[in-house]
Scaffold this motif. Sequence first.
Motif, PDB file in Angstrom:
ATOM      1  N   ILE A 103      -5.153   7.110  -0.738  1.00  0.00           N
ATOM      2  CA  ILE A 103      -5.309   5.935   0.160  1.00  0.00           C
ATOM      3  C   ILE A 103      -5.735   4.892  -1.024  1.00  0.00           C
ATOM      4  O   ILE A 103      -5.983   5.072  -2.160  1.00  0.00           O
ATOM      5  CB  ILE A 103      -6.511   5.647   1.171  1.00  0.00           C
ATOM      6  CG1 ILE A 103      -7.995   6.149   0.627  1.00  0.00           C
ATOM      7  CG2 ILE A 103      -6.117   6.898   2.300  1.00  0.00           C
ATOM      8  CD1 ILE A 103      -9.021   6.007   1.568  1.00  0.00           C
TER       9      ILE A 103
ATOM     10  N   VAL B  86       0.856   4.134  -2.907  1.00  0.00           N
ATOM     11  CA  VAL B  86       0.463   5.501  -2.495  1.00  0.00           C
ATOM     12  C   VAL B  86       1.697   6.681  -2.960  1.00  0.00           C
ATOM     13  O   VAL B  86       1.521   7.475  -3.424  1.00  0.00           O
ATOM     14  CB  VAL B  86       0.152   5.856  -0.938  1.00  0.00           C
ATOM     15  CG1 VAL B  86       0.068   7.251  -0.476  1.00  0.00           C
ATOM     16  CG2 VAL B  86      -1.087   5.010  -0.554  1.00  0.00           C
TER      17      VAL B  86
ATOM     18  N   THR C  42       0.803  -1.257  -0.090  1.00  0.00           N
ATOM     19  CA  THR C  42       0.119  -0.077  -0.080  1.00  0.00           C
ATOM     20  C   THR C  42       0.747   1.502  -0.048  1.00  0.00           C
ATOM     21  O   THR C  42       0.541   2.153  -0.673  1.00  0.00           O
ATOM     22  CB  THR C  42      -0.907  -0.039   1.394  1.00  0.00           C
ATOM     23  OG1 THR C  42      -1.849  -1.221   1.221  1.00  0.00           O
ATOM     24  CG2 THR C  42      -1.839   1.057   1.155  1.00  0.00           C
TER      25      THR C  42
END
Length: 195
Positions: free
Chosen positions: A176, A83, A79
């Motif tokens: 996000i 991002v 993640t």
Amino acid sequence: MARNREPVLKRAKTLGIEPQYMGINKKSKRQAQQSRRKKSEYGLQLNEKQKVKFVYGLQEKQFRNLYAKAEKRPGQVGTNLLVMLESRFDNVVFRMGFAATRREARQLVNHGHFLVNGKKANIPSMELKAGDVITVKEKSQSSPKFKELKDMVITTPQWISIDLDKLEGKIVTAPIREDIDLPIAEHNIVEFYSR
């Protein structure tokens, strides 16, 4: 500097990416070749890594360095990586609709058409943060490329707001995982690098 000069549609088809994710509204006329062999786990992981590198226009060394930075940050590595990729200056320009493709956005940034928080910036890999304001330079606003943007309707992700009259955009919040609409299985990339 190394460049990938392979045709975009051909590469997108090979990696299994829809050309729309690249900002291209064409379909390839090539016939998809069906592979009879099942891909190995390594093959799936490699394909996912190549896909992300291709979409964001990075070379292997840049991508590996970005992955190393993502590992050091708190939270999930996959993640964090996505991002960070989404927060790159060239990608933000593309997401704001100031460029049709990420390649074009990269070129516009390299040529110095934008200001970040009122200061000249021409580094495509620069990571932007929440609150940063990207403005098209006054000198560049008179060019036909940016003049036509004022009449367009542009849809942007929730984490970006734009004002087409001023040719200005702001990063409202950091992106996000849910904001990233690319079909990416980031866990495969993490597994690839953790071998």
